[in-house]
Scaffold this motif. Structure first.
Motif, PDB file in Angstrom:
ATOM      1  N   ASP A   1      33.644   9.333  49.126  1.00 17.16           N
ATOM      2  CA  ASP A   1      32.919   9.547  50.399  1.00 17.16           C
ATOM      3  C   ASP A   1      33.520  10.626  51.122  1.00 17.16           C
ATOM      4  O   ASP A   1      34.766  10.734  51.262  1.00 17.16           O
ATOM      5  N   ASP A   2      32.678  11.488  51.981  1.00 13.24           N
ATOM      6  CA  ASP A   2      33.311  12.444  52.866  1.00 13.24           C
ATOM      7  C   ASP A   2      33.843  11.479  54.029  1.00 13.24           C
ATOM      8  O   ASP A   2      34.886  12.051  54.383  1.00 13.24           O
ATOM      9  N   ASP A   3      33.136  10.731  54.482  1.00 14.92           N
ATOM     10  CA  ASP A   3      33.928   9.818  55.696  1.00 14.92           C
ATOM     11  C   ASP A   3      34.462   8.464  54.984  1.00 14.92           C
ATOM     12  O   ASP A   3      34.183   8.040  53.781  1.00 14.92           O
ATOM     13  N   VAL A   4      35.338   7.867  55.735  1.00  4.96           N
ATOM     14  CA  VAL A   4      36.377   6.827  55.204  1.00  4.96           C
ATOM     15  C   VAL A   4      35.349   5.584  55.636  1.00  4.96           C
ATOM     16  O   VAL A   4      36.149   4.448  55.257  1.00  4.96           O
ATOM     17  N   ASP A   5      34.322   5.602  56.258  1.00  9.09           N
ATOM     18  CA  ASP A   5      33.616   4.379  56.899  1.00  9.09           C
ATOM     19  C   ASP A   5      33.487   3.493  55.927  1.00  9.09           C
ATOM     20  O   ASP A   5      33.430   1.996  55.968  1.00  9.09           O
ATOM     21  N   ARG A   6      32.612   3.744  54.813  1.00 12.31           N
ATOM     22  CA  ARG A   6      32.243   2.683  53.906  1.00 12.31           C
ATOM     23  C   ARG A   6      33.271   1.933  53.221  1.00 12.31           C
ATOM     24  O   ARG A   6      33.120   0.902  52.862  1.00 12.31           O
ATOM     25  N   THR A   7      34.150   2.659  52.720  1.00 10.31           N
ATOM     26  CA  THR A   7      35.264   2.075  51.894  1.00 10.31           C
ATOM     27  C   THR A   7      36.603   1.733  52.604  1.00 10.31           C
ATOM     28  O   THR A   7      37.578   1.350  51.873  1.00 10.31           O
ATOM     29  N   THR A   8      36.725   1.978  53.804  1.00 15.44           N
ATOM     30  CA  THR A   8      37.832   1.704  54.628  1.00 15.44           C
ATOM     31  C   THR A   8      37.384   0.816  56.017  1.00 15.44           C
ATOM     32  O   THR A   8      36.261   0.916  56.317  1.00 15.44           O
ATOM     33  N   ASP A   9      38.454   0.595  56.680  1.00 18.14           N
ATOM     34  CA  ASP A   9      38.237   0.009  58.238  1.00 18.14           C
ATOM     35  C   ASP A   9      38.408   1.205  59.113  1.00 18.14           C
ATOM     36  O   ASP A   9      38.366   0.775  60.211  1.00 18.14           O
ATOM     37  N   GLY A  10      38.434   2.429  58.551  1.00 17.00           N
ATOM     38  CA  GLY A  10      38.489   3.480  59.599  1.00 17.00           C
ATOM     39  C   GLY A  10      37.278   4.139  59.781  1.00 17.00           C
ATOM     40  O   GLY A  10      36.082   3.584  59.005  1.00 17.00           O
ATOM     41  N   HIS A  11      37.072   5.165  60.578  1.00 19.78           N
ATOM     42  CA  HIS A  11      36.054   5.894  60.923  1.00 19.78           C
ATOM     43  C   HIS A  11      36.078   7.570  60.842  1.00 19.78           C
ATOM     44  O   HIS A  11      37.150   7.920  61.200  1.00 19.78           O
ATOM     45  N   GLY A  12      34.979   7.922  60.625  1.00 20.73           N
ATOM     46  CA  GLY A  12      35.120   9.439  60.680  1.00 20.73           C
ATOM     47  C   GLY A  12      35.358  10.163  59.255  1.00 20.73           C
ATOM     48  O   GLY A  12      35.413   9.451  58.176  1.00 20.73           O
ATOM     49  N   PRO A  13      35.449  11.436  59.208  1.00 19.36           N
ATOM     50  CA  PRO A  13      35.675  12.398  57.964  1.00 19.36           C
ATOM     51  C   PRO A  13      37.063  12.135  57.616  1.00 19.36           C
ATOM     52  O   PRO A  13      37.938  12.296  58.192  1.00 19.36           O
ATOM     53  N   ALA A  14      37.325  11.968  56.124  1.00 19.65           N
ATOM     54  CA  ALA A  14      38.588  11.892  55.661  1.00 19.65           C
ATOM     55  C   ALA A  14      39.356  13.191  55.848  1.00 19.65           C
ATOM     56  O   ALA A  14      40.503  13.191  55.888  1.00 19.65           O
ATOM     57  N   LYS A  15      38.560  14.442  55.663  1.00 22.86           N
ATOM     58  CA  LYS A  15      39.124  15.597  55.884  1.00 22.86           C
ATOM     59  C   LYS A  15      39.963  15.858  57.309  1.00 22.86           C
ATOM     60  O   LYS A  15      40.766  16.785  57.345  1.00 22.86           O
ATOM     61  N   ASP A  16      39.720  14.987  58.213  1.00 27.62           N
ATOM     62  CA  ASP A  16      40.285  15.223  59.696  1.00 27.62           C
ATOM     63  C   ASP A  16      41.456  14.280  59.864  1.00 27.62           C
ATOM     64  O   ASP A  16      42.148  14.205  60.667  1.00 27.62           O
ATOM     65  N   LYS A  17      41.818  13.659  58.825  1.00 24.17           N
ATOM     66  CA  LYS A  17      43.005  12.496  58.959  1.00 24.17           C
ATOM     67  C   LYS A  17      44.100  12.893  58.021  1.00 24.17           C
ATOM     68  O   LYS A  17      43.951  13.591  56.921  1.00 24.17           O
ATOM     69  N   SER A  18      45.094  12.737  58.575  1.00 23.71           N
ATOM     70  CA  SER A  18      46.365  13.162  57.982  1.00 23.71           C
ATOM     71  C   SER A  18      46.506  11.894  56.773  1.00 23.71           C
ATOM     72  O   SER A  18      46.073  10.897  56.827  1.00 23.71           O
ATOM     73  N   TYR A  19      47.615  12.148  55.828  1.00 27.10           N
ATOM     74  CA  TYR A  19      47.983  10.939  54.768  1.00 27.10           C
ATOM     75  C   TYR A  19      48.303   9.949  55.372  1.00 27.10           C
ATOM     76  O   TYR A  19      48.138   8.728  55.067  1.00 27.10           O
ATOM     77  N   THR A  20      49.302  10.025  56.453  1.00 31.29           N
ATOM     78  CA  THR A  20      49.716   8.702  57.406  1.00 31.29           C
ATOM     79  C   THR A  20      48.572   7.846  57.807  1.00 31.29           C
ATOM     80  O   THR A  20      48.612   6.732  57.656  1.00 31.29           O
TER      81      THR A  20
END
Ligand code: G3P
Ligand code: MG
Length: 249
Positions: A59-78
């Motif tokens: 997905d574009d967002d991390v919400d469905r497959t992780t415990d995080g929120h928001g767009p994957a593109k805004d998150k660093s690898y760490t």
């Protein structure tokens, strides 16, 4: 005259997102489950973190497959690597991390598993993701007997993959089969057309083969439909039902 079909050193059975429905998608744990079910080829989705590290996520967002929120593109690898990408599926997979492409490439190569690397760019990053994923495929699979098959719905990503690693095989992924599929496959130097299984007919399979291309279908979760498609000559099917649709023992 019918052109010869391109090489297809791939299994007709491809575990969708690594472990289908049996494990959290696009994780190393999914790959272990896929391998345990006898699969020798996996499909998975690759995109870039904010700081350009290739990771597996659909997905574009991390919400469905992780415990995080928001767009994957805004998150660093760490930031991505600290997320729990397993608990959403089941407690047995709690704490499973987001997989790096590097780790999955290492695991699959070490275990003789072929890969369909679906380039799944974050919105707006189509071309750069195609270029970087192709560069990494070239690096990770250098000297491999079986190269990864690169695919994408995003034609700018495919065009960049072709530019950066023209020797690696490519497939055009389509939601609906376009009338000009022959032209599009030729444009990106593809070896295969990857279609929605709902659009699959014996006539289409024959037409794709007659044009000199391979054809694969996603996502086939009904065993009778899988048998039908393979009997028609479908080169490969992607499945989530690893216990019901899989390579013969
Ligand atoms: O690559 C085949 C299939 O995975 C395409 O659809 O949405 O599951 O990535 P999706
Ligand atoms: Mg996919």
């Amino acid at each position: 005259m019918t052109p010869p079909l391109p090489a297809w050193p791939y299994s007709p059975y491809i575990a969708h997102r690594g472990g289908g429905h049996l494990a959290p998608e696009n994780t190393l744990a999914a790959m272990h489950v896929g391998a345990a079910h006898g699969f020798t080829m996996f499909e998975f989705d690759v995109k870039l973190s904010r700081d350009n590290v290739a990771i597996l996520m659909h997905d574009d967002d991390v919400d469905r497959t992780t415990d995080g929120h928001g767009p994957a593109k805004d998150k660093s690898y760490t930031e991505l690597s600290l997320l729990d990408a397993g608990s959403w599926h089941s407690a047995a997979f709690a704490g499973e991390p987001v997989a790096s492409f590097a780790a999955v490439a290492r695991y699959t190569r070490a275990n003789g598993i072929a890969c369909n690397v679906e380039i799944k760019p974050c919105p707006g990053r189509e071309a750069e993701t195609g270029a970087e994923v192709a560069r990494l495929c070239d690096e990770y699979w250098r000297g491999a007997a079986v190269p990864p098959l690169l695919s994408s719905f995003e034609e700018p990503a495919l065009a960049e993959a072709q530019r950066v690693a023209p020797h690696l095989p490519r497939a055009l992924l389509v939601e609906k089969v376009p009338a000009d599929w022959r032209e599009r496959l030729a444009r990106y130097g593809c070896v295969a057309l990857n279609i929605n299984q709902k659009d699959a007919t014996a006539a289409l399979i024959d037409a794709v083969h007659a044009a000199g291309y391979r054809i694969a279908a996603w996502t086939v979760n009904d065993p009778a439909r899988a048998c039908e498609l393979l009997a028609w000559g479908m080169d490969a099917i992607f499945t989530d039902k690893l216990a019901d649709i899989r390579p013969a023992a």
